[in-house]
Design an enzyme around this catalytic site. Sequence first.
Site, PDB file in Angstrom:
ATOM      1  N   SER A   8       0.850  -1.193   0.000  1.00 17.95           N
ATOM      2  CA  SER A   8       0.000   0.000   0.000  1.00 17.95           C
ATOM      3  C   SER A   8       0.885   1.243   0.000  1.00 17.95           C
ATOM      4  CB  SER A   8      -0.870  -0.007   1.262  1.00 17.95           C
ATOM      5  OG  SER A   8      -0.012  -0.010   2.394  1.00 17.95           O
ATOM      6  N   ASP A  65       8.852  -6.005   3.645  1.00 19.63           N
ATOM      7  CA  ASP A  65       8.642  -5.494   4.992  1.00 19.63           C
ATOM      8  C   ASP A  65       9.951  -4.855   5.429  1.00 19.63           C
ATOM      9  OD1 ASP A  65       6.652  -5.159   6.976  1.00 19.63           O
ATOM     10  OD2 ASP A  65       7.809  -6.456   8.280  1.00 19.63           O
ATOM     11  N   SER A  66       9.863  -3.624   5.888  1.00 19.91           N
ATOM     12  CA  SER A  66      11.086  -2.884   6.209  1.00 19.91           C
ATOM     13  C   SER A  66      10.996  -2.267   7.588  1.00 19.91           C
ATOM     14  CB  SER A  66      11.298  -1.735   5.223  1.00 19.91           C
ATOM     15  OG  SER A  66      11.027  -2.141   3.928  1.00 19.91           O
TER      16      SER A  66
END
Length: 184
Positions: A8, A65-66
């Site tokens: 998103s 994912d960070s």
Amino acid sequence: MEIIFITSNSGKLKEAQGYFAPMGVKIIQQKIGYPEIQAKELEEVVKFAIEWLKDKIDKPFFIDDSGLFIEALNGFPGVYSAYVFKTLGNEGILKLMAGVKNRKAYFKSVIGYYDGEIHIFKGVVNGRIGYTKRGNLGFGFDPIFIPEGFTKTFAEMTTEEKNKISHRGRALEAFSKWLKENLI
Ligand code: ITT
């Protein structure tokens, strides 16, 4: 070749599209919310999310994912980065860091690609937290993060410059290398 990127976050999308465009790979965004479990490691979050997503999408896809890990805050916000960015933002992090001499931090990105199996690619960049926000490019914590060896923040770099040295750029590099060896 087209690959689906479930995100998103338009900043992440822009960086992935910028990275793959010269290779003729088109990145298609799909916004499907998925559960992000509370775990110590980004890798666990990615694996759980893929297990949840895999039966809902009929083509190969990837997620990213960070997190930003600040040494003086024992790795905070780390796996909670998205929530902390929404609630405290950059101003909140700067307040938490007021008077703190040790500004060391790193960004980590974990990409999970699913094509019937899960493939994990990672990238890290070391740096430090600035004393003020600088720049209006990029997204998220970019205005307060200065990568090692530079005086500019990530928000003062173009997508191309950032991709050359960033956590995501490094994870994308490992991912694209794998794709070249296996698919393209
Ligand atoms: P997804 O839909 O892809 O999950 P998200 O924004 O929720 O998008 P994450 O869960 O990976 O992404 O959260 C990471 C947070 O850390 C996010 O809110 C960003 O603000 C920040 N972040 C991640 N990568 C960054 C980068 O390259 N530069 C600056 N901030 C970054």
